[in-house]
Design an enzyme around this catalytic site. Structure first.
Site, mmCIF file in Angstrom:
data_model
loop_
_atom_site.group_PDB
_atom_site.id
_atom_site.type_symbol
_atom_site.label_atom_id
_atom_site.label_comp_id
_atom_site.label_asym_id
_atom_site.label_seq_id
_atom_site.Cartn_x
_atom_site.Cartn_y
_atom_site.Cartn_z
ATOM 1 N N CYS A 20 -1.980 -0.999 7.561
ATOM 2 C CA CYS A 20 -1.144 0.203 7.600
ATOM 3 C C CYS A 20 -1.257 0.899 8.953
ATOM 4 O O CYS A 20 -0.259 1.399 9.480
ATOM 5 C CB CYS A 20 -1.525 1.151 6.470
ATOM 6 S SG CYS A 20 -1.109 0.485 4.844
ATOM 7 N N GLU A 35 1.264 3.658 1.945
ATOM 8 C CA GLU A 35 1.930 3.969 3.209
ATOM 9 C C GLU A 35 3.182 3.118 3.403
ATOM 10 O O GLU A 35 4.210 3.591 3.874
ATOM 11 C CB GLU A 35 0.981 3.724 4.397
ATOM 12 C CG GLU A 35 -0.248 4.619 4.438
ATOM 13 C CD GLU A 35 -1.446 4.016 3.712
ATOM 14 O OE1 GLU A 35 -1.239 3.299 2.702
ATOM 15 O OE2 GLU A 35 -2.576 4.254 4.139
ATOM 16 N N CYS A 73 -5.571 1.573 5.972
ATOM 17 C CA CYS A 73 -6.250 0.310 6.247
ATOM 18 C C CYS A 73 -5.760 -0.242 7.589
ATOM 19 O O CYS A 73 -4.842 0.302 8.207
ATOM 20 C CB CYS A 73 -6.003 -0.696 5.128
ATOM 21 S SG CYS A 73 -4.422 -1.547 5.275
ATOM 22 N N HIS A 107 0.855 -1.181 0.000
ATOM 23 C CA HIS A 107 0.000 0.000 0.000
ATOM 24 C C HIS A 107 0.898 1.241 0.000
ATOM 25 O O HIS A 107 2.077 1.170 0.362
ATOM 26 C CB HIS A 107 -0.906 -0.001 1.229
ATOM 27 C CG HIS A 107 -1.981 -1.043 1.180
ATOM 28 N ND1 HIS A 107 -2.970 -1.136 2.136
ATOM 29 C CD2 HIS A 107 -2.231 -2.037 0.285
ATOM 30 C CE1 HIS A 107 -3.776 -2.141 1.839
ATOM 31 N NE2 HIS A 107 -3.344 -2.706 0.725
#
Lengths: 182, 393
Positions: free
Chosen positions: A105, A68, A102, A66
């Site tokens: 993360c 992040e 999410c 992701h």
């Protein structure tokens, strides 16, 4: 958390934060143009951009890539190049991201002890800062530190970008089982 | 903990415990004990005195007084020894209050559960309104129905065969067997077959050995293994690397997820690039029919190839269909990473204080998430506990 429901811009948002968020939106657009989930993020330490990322799940075939997580690796690189202690840097870094982090993360941000996350829209499917779980605020043992969130900046735009993406079919998703049986 | 005398690998004392959702946990408890308390609610019913009217009555009731969606499991008509009876409509809250006050039946709305001995007697008609009152919201032709009475019916459909048997004794209901996350019969008898336990233990041993090696080199002593369920092939063996300043988030699960991605032509972490060869010793496949297949590696490989081609005809998607064995319960980051990767099953040894597959969260069965997977804990628990762990898992 009730605050995540309010669509108006939060009062704590400063002009500086807004300009970082605009940059994060540019990254999200880049992701959309490249067939990745349109989420963009920046990591800012002492007014300095130390990491940025967009979703790279499809190109790495790794579902954990992701925006992040990509940005975190850039910060680690930055620390290496600048001979900085990464633990200390993360403890004084703000994350700007177009969509609520999410659950995974949010867990990663806790482990790194990132103190503040500024994000655009909620993540109804996977959100870890109040939408599905509140990983950011829960009192979890042995899992870093809780972090604060300021949400709602340009939420509508972030949602529109996601909608545009999900309207297209994900070419990497497995064929549906129904089709396989026939 | 004192190291047990039979620490020997092949006779190790451990039990496989499914990590269930709170609802499944309750279901299993009741299934095992046989002490099933059906949640009940009250309905009006009436005997059918003219059988010729049944189809007309059924039709008109399903139009004007349809069963609520959550009560569709109930059959409209039941056959008693001497007569047929028909469900009319649910009793309202006020109506229920009247019954419980007058008859002393212990059917509180809040508890929603009545013990069977407290179920109202069907012939208790003292407080029951007339048919005209029951159907006052929309009058119907009442011919064919006798004097109404109140009856307790199961408030939801049965979840398993044992429940269905209990339900049948209360009011006839339909039952659709749904795929279970865990085999209740197996779980209530203390778990899986010895053969399966041996297979699971062998894979966990691999994770423990990797963790021990990692620990000897100054690591946290947490190991993980990914296995293709179908072929039994070990795809990745990895250990926690988060002690390194440069790799703060590379917990064991994150490591093996990326190792799998790398085998599929992807991968994100350069530091893991050379590891597959180093940590992938001999091909180790323990399948259910291991004994038959042993020594027939060629046949085994052929079968694997065929079955994987037959199933997908393409590369696997992320970790779909893969099992993960990990010495310690994964943290929230790793648990969600496994969920994002769509693993099918996770086995872990010992619980972690902030663990997200049973201890602090039960992520794998969270109702709001789009993928669910099985989780079992307790695999070679003592051996896993013995791995001295650092702070964060």
């Amino acid at each position: 958390m009730d605050t995540t429901n309010i669509p108006e811009e939060p009062s704590e948002m400063t002009e500086e934060m807004k300009s970082w968020m605009e940059k994060a939106f540019q990254m999200a657009q880049d992701a959309l143009d490249n067939g990745e989930v349109p989420v963009g993020c920046l990591m800012v330490h002492d007014n300095q951009l130390v990491g940025q990322g967009r979703n790279e799940v499809n190109e790495t075939k790794n579902a954990t890539r992701h925006a992040e997580m990509v940005a975190v690796d850039q910060v680690l690189d930055w620390c290496r190049k600048n001979d900085r202690n990464s633990t200390q840097v993360f403890e004084n870094t703000v994350l700007y991201v177009t969509v609520e982090p999410c659950i995974m993360c949010a867990g990663a941000l806790r482990l790194l002890r990132i103190p503040l996350v500024v994000y655009g829209c909620r993540n109804e499917r996977f959100g870890g800062c109040g939408s599905v779980l509140n990983v950011a605020g829960d009192d979890i043992s042995d899992t870093g530190a809780q972090f604060k969130c300021i949400s709602g900046y340009n939420a509508q735009k972030a949602v529109e970008m996601l909608k545009t993406f999900y309207k297209q079919e994900n070419p990497n998703a497995p064929k549906s089982k129904v089709r396989k049986k026939e | 903990m004192a190291p047990s005398a039979d620490n020997d690998a092949h006779t190790s004392q451990w039990s496989l415990t499914p990590v269930l959702s709170p609802e499944e946990e309750q279901e299993l408890k009741e299934y095992t004990s046989g002490n099933i308390n059906p949640p009940l609610c009250l309905y009006f019913a009436a005997p059918i005195i003219d059988k010729k009217q049944i189809s007309r009555l059924t039709q008109i009731l399903s139009l004007q007084y349809p069963l609520p969606d959550c009560m569709k499991h109930l059959k409209r008509v039941r056959a008693q020894q001497t007569r047929l009876e028909m469900l009319l409509r649910p009793a309202s809250l006020e109506e229920k209050m009247t019954f419980s006050k007058d008859s002393g039946a212990d059917c509180t709305e809040n508890a929603g559960i009545c013990r069977s001995e407290n179920i109202r007697k069907d012939d208790d008609t003292s407080q029951v309104p007339s048919l005209t009152d029951i159907f006052k919201d929309g009058a119907i032709d009442l011919s064919g129905l006798g004097d109404p009475f109140v009856v307790s019916v199961p408030m939801r459909s049965a979840r398993n065969r044992k429940e269905q048997q209990v339900w049948a004794g209360i009011w006839p209901s339909t039952y659709h067997e749904k795929p279970k996350t865990v085999n209740l019969e197996e779980a209530s008898h203390g778990g899986v077959s010895d053969e399966e336990k041996l297979r699971i233990g062998a894979h966990m041993r691999r994770a423990i050995e990797a963790a021990q090696l990692n620990q000897a080199r100054g690591g946290k002593g947490i190991g993980a293994v990914v296995v293709d369920q179908e072929s039994g092939k070990v795809l990745a063996v990895g250990t926690d690397r988060s002690g390194e300043k440069r790799e703060l988030l590379l917990h064991a699960c994150m490591v093996v997820i990326d190792m799998v991605a790398r085998q599929q032509g992807g991968g994100a972490y350069e530091c893991l690039a050379g590891l597959e060869n180093e940590q992938q010793p001999k091909m180790h496949s323990v399948t259910k029919d291991d004994e038959k297949q042993i020594g027939d590696e060629k046949e085994n490989r052929k079968r694997t190839k065929e079955s994987s081609e037959h199933c997908t005809g393409e590369l696997p998607y992320l970790c779909t269909g893969y099992e993960v064995y990990v010495t310690h319960e994964p943290c929230i980051m790793c648990s969600m990473a496994l969920l994002h990767s769509r693993v099918s099953c996770v086995y872990y040894g010992c619980c972690s204080p902030g663990g997200a597959l049973g201890t602090f969260y039960r992520l794998h069965c969270h109702p709001g998430l789009n993928h669910k997977f099985l989780v079992f804990r307790g695999v070679m628990e003592n051996e896993c506990k013995a791995l001295d762990v650092g702070q964060e898992v």
